[in-house]
Write a protein that holds these residues in place. Structure first.
Motif, PDB file in Angstrom:
ATOM      1  N   ALA A 305       0.838  -1.203   0.000  1.00  0.00           N
ATOM      2  CA  ALA A 305       0.000   0.000   0.000  1.00  0.00           C
ATOM      3  C   ALA A 305       0.871   1.251   0.000  1.00  0.00           C
ATOM      4  N   LEU A 306       1.905   1.247   0.824  1.00  0.00           N
ATOM      5  CA  LEU A 306       2.809   2.398   0.904  1.00  0.00           C
ATOM      6  C   LEU A 306       3.517   2.629  -0.430  1.00  0.00           C
ATOM      7  N   ALA A 307       3.896   1.558  -1.098  1.00  0.00           N
ATOM      8  CA  ALA A 307       4.580   1.693  -2.389  1.00  0.00           C
ATOM      9  C   ALA A 307       3.682   2.369  -3.420  1.00  0.00           C
ATOM     10  N   GLU A 308       2.384   2.098  -3.367  1.00  0.00           N
ATOM     11  CA  GLU A 308       1.464   2.723  -4.315  1.00  0.00           C
ATOM     12  C   GLU A 308       1.385   4.227  -4.096  1.00  0.00           C
ATOM     13  N   LEU A 309       1.546   4.677  -2.858  1.00  0.00           N
ATOM     14  CA  LEU A 309       1.466   6.099  -2.561  1.00  0.00           C
ATOM     15  C   LEU A 309       2.615   6.889  -3.179  1.00  0.00           C
ATOM     16  N   ASP A 310       3.708   6.222  -3.495  1.00  0.00           N
ATOM     17  CA  ASP A 310       4.834   6.906  -4.137  1.00  0.00           C
ATOM     18  C   ASP A 310       4.463   7.465  -5.504  1.00  0.00           C
ATOM     19  N   LYS A 311       3.369   6.969  -6.068  1.00  0.00           N
ATOM     20  CA  LYS A 311       2.933   7.426  -7.391  1.00  0.00           C
ATOM     21  C   LYS A 311       2.080   8.690  -7.319  1.00  0.00           C
ATOM     22  N   LEU A 312       1.817   9.178  -6.103  1.00  0.00           N
ATOM     23  CA  LEU A 312       1.027  10.391  -5.909  1.00  0.00           C
ATOM     24  C   LEU A 312       1.935  11.571  -5.602  1.00  0.00           C
ATOM     25  N   PRO A 313       1.504  12.784  -5.890  1.00  0.00           N
ATOM     26  CA  PRO A 313       2.321  13.957  -5.549  1.00  0.00           C
ATOM     27  C   PRO A 313       2.444  14.103  -4.036  1.00  0.00           C
ATOM     28  N   PRO A 314       3.582  14.611  -3.558  1.00  0.00           N
ATOM     29  CA  PRO A 314       3.740  14.797  -2.110  1.00  0.00           C
ATOM     30  C   PRO A 314       2.665  15.744  -1.565  1.00  0.00           C
ATOM     31  N   SER A 315       2.124  15.411  -0.406  1.00  0.00           N
ATOM     32  CA  SER A 315       1.138  16.267   0.261  1.00  0.00           C
ATOM     33  C   SER A 315       0.920  15.744   1.670  1.00  0.00           C
ATOM     34  N   GLU A 316       0.314  16.563   2.514  1.00  0.00           N
ATOM     35  CA  GLU A 316      -0.011  16.125   3.862  1.00  0.00           C
ATOM     36  C   GLU A 316      -1.069  15.023   3.828  1.00  0.00           C
ATOM     37  N   TYR A 317      -1.887  15.004   2.799  1.00  0.00           N
ATOM     38  CA  TYR A 317      -2.920  13.971   2.686  1.00  0.00           C
ATOM     39  C   TYR A 317      -2.283  12.621   2.364  1.00  0.00           C
ATOM     40  N   ARG A 318      -1.309  12.626   1.455  1.00  0.00           N
ATOM     41  CA  ARG A 318      -0.584  11.387   1.158  1.00  0.00           C
ATOM     42  C   ARG A 318       0.139  10.885   2.408  1.00  0.00           C
ATOM     43  N   ASP A 319       0.717  11.810   3.173  1.00  0.00           N
ATOM     44  CA  ASP A 319       1.413  11.419   4.401  1.00  0.00           C
ATOM     45  C   ASP A 319       0.465  10.742   5.381  1.00  0.00           C
ATOM     46  N   ARG A 320      -0.755  11.259   5.473  1.00  0.00           N
ATOM     47  CA  ARG A 320      -1.721  10.668   6.402  1.00  0.00           C
ATOM     48  C   ARG A 320      -2.198   9.305   5.912  1.00  0.00           C
ATOM     49  N   MET A 321      -2.263   9.130   4.605  1.00  0.00           N
ATOM     50  CA  MET A 321      -2.609   7.806   4.082  1.00  0.00           C
ATOM     51  C   MET A 321      -1.512   6.798   4.407  1.00  0.00           C
ATOM     52  N   ALA A 322      -0.276   7.245   4.370  1.00  0.00           N
ATOM     53  CA  ALA A 322       0.831   6.371   4.764  1.00  0.00           C
ATOM     54  C   ALA A 322       0.735   6.028   6.247  1.00  0.00           C
ATOM     55  N   MET A 323       0.400   7.017   7.065  1.00  0.00           N
ATOM     56  CA  MET A 323       0.227   6.790   8.499  1.00  0.00           C
ATOM     57  C   MET A 323      -0.884   5.782   8.755  1.00  0.00           C
ATOM     58  N   LEU A 324      -1.947   5.880   7.989  1.00  0.00           N
ATOM     59  CA  LEU A 324      -3.080   4.968   8.144  1.00  0.00           C
ATOM     60  C   LEU A 324      -2.657   3.527   7.864  1.00  0.00           C
ATOM     61  N   ALA A 325      -1.845   3.335   6.839  1.00  0.00           N
ATOM     62  CA  ALA A 325      -1.375   1.985   6.505  1.00  0.00           C
ATOM     63  C   ALA A 325      -0.520   1.414   7.628  1.00  0.00           C
ATOM     64  N   ARG A 326       0.322   2.250   8.212  1.00  0.00           N
ATOM     65  CA  ARG A 326       1.177   1.762   9.305  1.00  0.00           C
ATOM     66  C   ARG A 326       0.347   1.445  10.547  1.00  0.00           C
ATOM     67  N   GLN A 327      -0.599   2.294  10.871  1.00  0.00           N
ATOM     68  CA  GLN A 327      -1.427   2.061  12.044  1.00  0.00           C
ATOM     69  C   GLN A 327      -2.304   0.821  11.884  1.00  0.00           C
ATOM     70  N   ALA A 328      -2.696   0.540  10.659  1.00  0.00           N
ATOM     71  CA  ALA A 328      -3.562  -0.624  10.425  1.00  0.00           C
ATOM     72  C   ALA A 328      -2.921  -1.921  10.873  1.00  0.00           C
ATOM     73  N   VAL A 329      -1.584  -2.004  10.759  1.00  0.00           N
ATOM     74  CA  VAL A 329      -0.891  -3.238  11.129  1.00  0.00           C
ATOM     75  C   VAL A 329      -0.250  -3.186  12.506  1.00  0.00           C
ATOM     76  N   ASP A 330      -0.168  -2.007  13.109  1.00  0.00           N
ATOM     77  CA  ASP A 330       0.440  -1.877  14.434  1.00  0.00           C
ATOM     78  C   ASP A 330      -0.575  -1.891  15.562  1.00  0.00           C
ATOM     79  N   ARG A 331      -1.867  -1.886  15.222  1.00  0.00           N
ATOM     80  CA  ARG A 331      -2.908  -1.729  16.239  1.00  0.00           C
ATOM     81  C   ARG A 331      -3.088  -2.975  17.089  1.00  0.00           C
ATOM     82  N   GLN A 332      -3.728  -2.781  18.213  1.00  0.00           N
ATOM     83  CA  GLN A 332      -4.062  -3.885  19.115  1.00  0.00           C
ATOM     84  C   GLN A 332      -5.572  -4.050  19.275  1.00  0.00           C
TER      85      GLN A 332
END
Length: 333
Positions: A305-332
């Motif tokens: 999922a994170l690799a796909e985001l590299d195809k988007l222009p840099p933005s705070e929204y893209r950064d938050r989508m990356a954060m969402l992917a990381r949190q999805a697998v780190d949650r309890q």
């Protein structure tokens, strides 16, 4: 069983992920309330109950972030995010009836409170309202994506139902099931966010794939937590999947790597359902490393999922989508 770490919840409306689309999110919440209105009080009461039950609103969040990541400045993404949430909510109502669930997010399910028939019918109402709103969005392409998604989701749910009590489900069949029943709506959400923003073909494909991988990662962790989670934090009982005879990846991997005796015991537990052998099953999934394997597979999906985001222009929204992917697998939870 090893002690779990402190809960790491996914984003809520107060976290930084939501903060970048706070105004949009508020507008979605207002639209939800408006669109829940019905001339039948019971419809409104049940719909309001399930919508207010503390969900993470990840799917509408994906719509908002994807659209804003591509500089969308209109307002149709609000209706789109709302109808996606209605589609998700309707599946929850139907799922709880099918699974005969009594607890979701720490409180009674709608079917437990009102009965099966009203819950199914209100689920139908929410599906229908979502398609009303879809017409208002006015995009034939989005209607194509979402109508196809609803069929795939229904097929995934039926596939999961036919898998219950079947210990012969392999990893490929498992992934096919979770792609349909869970990942499809994640995929549709981010895909439609791209479509509403007139994405380029490359951006559209990237956001569609991002949602798919995120949804797979999310479901893998859900299935992992059924054997490693904290019941109080999750708002459901540990071992629910085993009780229902669902052959999820932790069990599939444990059967594949355990001893013949361990595999035989798990096969019997899947066939029988129930929790009589939960402690034995928990011991085997830990001993065989099946939970660690499931976590690695979830991490793989998040990385994709994170690799796909590299195809988007840099933005705070893209950064938050990356954060969402990381949190999805780190949650309890």
């Amino acid at each position: 069983m090893p002690a779990t770490t402190a809960p790491t919840p996914l984003s809520t409306p107060d976290t930084p992920i939501h903060a970048v689309v706070a105004e949009d999110f508020d507008a979605v919440n207002r639209t939800i309330q408006t669109q829940l209105a019905s001339r039948i009080p019971l419809v409104e009461a049940i719909a309001q109950y399930i919508v207010d039950s503390g969900g993470k609103r990840m799917r509408p969040l994906l719509v908002l972030l994807a659209a804003r990541a591509l500089d969308y400045e209109g307002d149709k993404h609000i209706s789109l995010a709302t109808l996606i949430e209605f589609m998700h909510t309707s599946t929850l109502l139907h799922d709880d009836v099918v699974d005969e669930s009594h607890l979701r997010r720490g409180r009674a399910t709608a079917n437990d409170a009102w009965g099966n028939a009203p819950s199914v019918l209100v689920g139908d109402f929410l599906y229908s309202r979502s398609f009303q709103m879809m017409v208002g969005v006015g995009s034939m392409r989005i209607m194509e994506v979402l109508s196809a998604a609803t069929c795939t989701i229904a097929e995934g749910e039926v596939q999961q139902l036919t898998n219950v009590g079947n210990p012969n489900v392999d990893e490929a069949a498992y992934f096919e099931t979770i792609q349909g029943k869970t990942a499809m709506l994640f995929e549709a959400a981010s895909h439609c966010g791209a479509l509403i923003a007139d994405a380029t073909p490359e951006q559209e494909a990237a956001l569609q794939a991002y949602g798919r991988y995120l949804g797979l990662a999310f479901q893998l962790v859900d299935d992992l937590l059924d054997y490693r989670g904290d019941a109080t934090a999750m708002g459901k009982n540990v071992g629910d999947d085993l009780a229902e005879g669902k052959p999820t990846l932790p069990l599939i991997q444990a059967m594949a790597t355990g001893t013949p005796e361990q595999a035989k015991m798990i096969r019997q537990a899947i066939r029988q359902g129930g929790l009589e052998r939960l402690d034995e099953v928990l011991g085997i999934v830990h001993e065989t490393g099946a939970l660690d394997y499931t976590q690695r597979r979830a991490d793989d999906m998040a990385d994709k999922a994170l690799a796909e985001l590299d195809k988007l222009p840099p933005s705070e929204y893209r950064d938050r989508m990356a954060m969402l992917a990381r949190q999805a697998v780190d949650r309890q939870t």
